[in-house]
Write a protein that holds these residues in place. Structure first.
Motif, PDB file in Angstrom:
ATOM      1  N   GLN A  31       0.873  -1.180   0.000  1.00  0.00           N
ATOM      2  CA  GLN A  31       0.000   0.000   0.000  1.00  0.00           C
ATOM      3  C   GLN A  31       0.900   1.216   0.000  1.00  0.00           C
ATOM      4  OE1 GLN A  31      -2.205  -1.588   3.616  1.00  0.00           O
ATOM      5  NE2 GLN A  31      -3.664  -0.172   2.744  1.00  0.00           N
ATOM      6  N   PHE A  32       0.394   2.343  -0.501  1.00  0.00           N
ATOM      7  CA  PHE A  32       1.180   3.578  -0.500  1.00  0.00           C
ATOM      8  C   PHE A  32       0.818   4.411   0.724  1.00  0.00           C
ATOM      9  CE2 PHE A  32       0.783   3.324  -5.403  1.00  0.00           C
ATOM     10  CZ  PHE A  32       1.747   2.325  -5.430  1.00  0.00           C
ATOM     11  N   LYS A  33       1.825   5.022   1.340  1.00  0.00           N
ATOM     12  CA  LYS A  33       1.553   5.914   2.476  1.00  0.00           C
ATOM     13  C   LYS A  33       1.536   7.351   1.944  1.00  0.00           C
ATOM     14  CE  LYS A  33       4.466   4.304   5.672  1.00  0.00           C
ATOM     15  NZ  LYS A  33       5.000   4.122   7.041  1.00  0.00           N
ATOM     16  N   THR A  34       2.669   8.096   2.106  1.00  0.00           N
ATOM     17  CA  THR A  34       2.653   9.493   1.640  1.00  0.00           C
ATOM     18  C   THR A  34       2.815   9.599   0.123  1.00  0.00           C
ATOM     19  OG1 THR A  34       5.022   9.615   2.108  1.00  0.00           O
ATOM     20  CG2 THR A  34       3.537  10.407   3.823  1.00  0.00           C
ATOM     21  N   ASP A  38       6.628   5.377  -0.841  1.00  0.00           N
ATOM     22  CA  ASP A  38       6.599   5.238   0.625  1.00  0.00           C
ATOM     23  C   ASP A  38       5.635   4.089   0.918  1.00  0.00           C
ATOM     24  OD1 ASP A  38       6.775   5.629   3.320  1.00  0.00           O
ATOM     25  OD2 ASP A  38       5.672   7.527   3.353  1.00  0.00           O
ATOM     26  N   LEU A  40       3.935   0.391   2.478  1.00  0.00           N
ATOM     27  CA  LEU A  40       3.500  -0.334   3.677  1.00  0.00           C
ATOM     28  C   LEU A  40       3.112  -1.737   3.240  1.00  0.00           C
ATOM     29  CD1 LEU A  40       2.602  -0.106   6.740  1.00  0.00           C
ATOM     30  CD2 LEU A  40       0.299   0.280   5.840  1.00  0.00           C
ATOM     31  N   ASP A  44       4.837  -4.930   7.965  1.00  0.00           N
ATOM     32  CA  ASP A  44       5.085  -3.742   8.805  1.00  0.00           C
ATOM     33  C   ASP A  44       4.042  -3.688   9.930  1.00  0.00           C
ATOM     34  OD1 ASP A  44       6.972  -1.574   7.030  1.00  0.00           O
ATOM     35  OD2 ASP A  44       5.864  -3.042   5.862  1.00  0.00           O
ATOM     36  N   THR A  45       2.789  -3.892   9.548  1.00  0.00           N
ATOM     37  CA  THR A  45       1.700  -3.802  10.523  1.00  0.00           C
ATOM     38  C   THR A  45       1.740  -4.960  11.514  1.00  0.00           C
ATOM     39  OG1 THR A  45       0.456  -2.949   8.647  1.00  0.00           O
ATOM     40  CG2 THR A  45      -0.794  -3.353  10.636  1.00  0.00           C
ATOM     41  N   GLU A  67       6.316   3.530  14.157  1.00  0.00           N
ATOM     42  CA  GLU A  67       6.105   4.207  12.873  1.00  0.00           C
ATOM     43  C   GLU A  67       4.686   4.003  12.362  1.00  0.00           C
ATOM     44  OE1 GLU A  67       8.590   3.000   9.569  1.00  0.00           O
ATOM     45  OE2 GLU A  67       7.814   4.639   8.352  1.00  0.00           O
ATOM     46  N   GLU A  68       4.164   2.793  12.497  1.00  0.00           N
ATOM     47  CA  GLU A  68       2.843   2.523  11.909  1.00  0.00           C
ATOM     48  C   GLU A  68       1.697   2.795  12.876  1.00  0.00           C
ATOM     49  OE1 GLU A  68       3.450   2.310   8.965  1.00  0.00           O
ATOM     50  OE2 GLU A  68       5.436   1.407   8.894  1.00  0.00           O
ATOM     51  N   THR A  87      11.595  -0.966   4.160  1.00  0.00           N
ATOM     52  CA  THR A  87      10.396  -1.626   3.611  1.00  0.00           C
ATOM     53  C   THR A  87      10.475  -1.771   2.085  1.00  0.00           C
ATOM     54  OG1 THR A  87       9.002  -0.897   5.426  1.00  0.00           O
ATOM     55  CG2 THR A  87       7.876  -1.428   3.397  1.00  0.00           C
TER      56      THR A  87
END
Ligand code: IPD
Ligand code: CA
Ligand code: CA
Length: 262
Positions: A31-34, A38, A40, A44-45, A67-68, A87
Motif C-alpha cells: 500500500q502507498f503511504k505518503t 513510501d 506499507l 510492517d503492521t 512508525e505505523e 520496507t
C-alpha cells in the motif's frame, strides 16, 4: 532494570525478525503511504502489533512510539520502534531490512537493538556498557580521513521529495571518499557504522524510529551522531543524521558547510 529492558528489547526484535523471515523471498503486496515510493506491507503492521503488545504486556506503564501505530513521549520510559526499516527493500525481496527498537528514559536511550533477519545479525547496546554484534563487542571504523572511508547515504529519496538536502556538499564529499554506498535502510546503515563496515552515514529528514536504536549503538561503539550541521540531536524530533566514527565527522561537516547553498 536495564537488564530487563535489554532482554525485552532483544527478544522483541528477534520476534520481529521471525515474522519477516516467514515471508522471505515473497513478493509482498504494497500500500502507498505518503507517496508511491513510501510503502506499507502487511508485515510492517504485523510486526508493529506483535512488538507493541509484547512490550506493553511486560511494561504496562511505559509509553510506545511506533512508525505505523503512532504514540508519543509523555511517559517516563518510551519505546521507539521501526517495525521494518527498509520496507522498499523488503517489498522487492532485497535483503537489507531490519527491525529497530530502543527504550528511552526521557531523551536518553537506555537500550537499543537492530536485528537483520536475512543475515541473522543482532546489533545491540546498553547505555554505558558497550555495543555488540551477535554478542561480540563492536567498534567503529578506525579511518581518520575521508580518503580511507566508505560513506553511505540515500540521496534520491530526499531529491524526489524535494527536501532540503545539501547536494553540492554531498558532491564534494563524493570527490574525497573511497566510496559512496546506499543500502536503503537507515537503521541498518547506522548499525554498520557502529561495527565499522561503514565509516559514516549521512541522511536528511529521518524520523525518531529510524535512528532511535542507532543513536545509542553507534555512540556505545565509540562513534558520534549529530545533525548534519554538527548540532546535538533531540531524539523526539525529525531531522538529519550524521553518524560516523567521530574521526571524519569534522571533515564531512566542513564540506557540507563550505558548499551549502541556502
Ligand atoms: C526509510 C529508510 C530509508 C531512508 C528513509 C526512511 P522505511 O525507512 O530507512 O533508507 O532514506 O528516509 O524513511 O520507510 O523503510 O522504514
Ligand atoms: Ca525507517
Ligand atoms: Ca519502517
Amino acid at each position: 532494570m536495564i537488564e530487563q529492558l535489554y532482554e525485552a528489547c532483544v527478544a522483541a526484535v528477534r520476534t520481529a525478525g521471525a515474522i519477516m523471515k516467514s515471508h522471505t523471498g515473497e513478493r509482498m503486496s504494497v500500500q502507498f503511504k505518503t507517496s508511491w515510493s513510501d510503502l506499507l506491507t502487511e508485515v510492517d503492521t504485523a510486526v508493529e502489533q506483535a512488538v507493541r503488545s509484547a512490550i506493553l504486556a511486560r511494561f504496562p506503564d511505559h509509553g510506545f512510539l511506533g512508525e505505523e501505530g503512532g504514540g508519543g513521549w509523555e511517559k517516563e520510559f518510551t519505546w521507539v520502534l521501526d517495525p521494518v526499516d527498509g520496507t522498499t527493500n523488503f517489498a522487492h525481496t532485497l535483503p537489507n531490512f531490519v527491525c529497530s527498537l530502543a527504550c528511552y528514559r526521557g531523551r536518553e536511550a537506555l537500550v537499543g537493538a537492530i536485528y537483520d533477519p536475512s543475515r541473522d545479525e543482532l546489533f545491540s547496546a546498553k547505555r554505558g556498557e558497550g555495543a555488540w554484534l551477535n554478542g561480540y563487542r563492536i567498534q567503529v571504523d578506525p579511518a581518520t580521513t575521508l580518503r580511507e572511508s566508505l560513506v553511505s547515504t540515500n540521496l534520491l529519496w530526499d531529491l524526489r521529495e524535494d527536501r532540503a538536502l545539501n547536494l553540492p556538499g554531498m558532491q564534494e564529499i563524493g570527490k574525497h571518499v573511497r566510496g559512496i554506498r546506499s543500502l536503503g535502510a537507515a537503521a541498518l546503515e547506522m548499525a554498520y557504522v557502529a561495527c565499522g563496515r561503514l565509516s559514516a552515514y549521512l541522511q536528511w529528514r529521518l524520523s525518531p524510529w529510524d535512528f532511535g536504536a542507532g543513536l545509542l549503538i553507534v555512540a556505545e561503539a565509540g562513534g558520534l551522531v549529530t545533525r548534519a550541521d554538527g548540532s546535538e540531536i533531540d531524539p523526539t524530533q525529525r531531522g538529519s543524521i550524521l553518524a560516523s566514527n567521530g574521526r571524519i565527522h569534522g571533515e564531512i561537516i566542513g564540506y557540507l558547510q563550505q558548499h551549502r547553498t541556502e
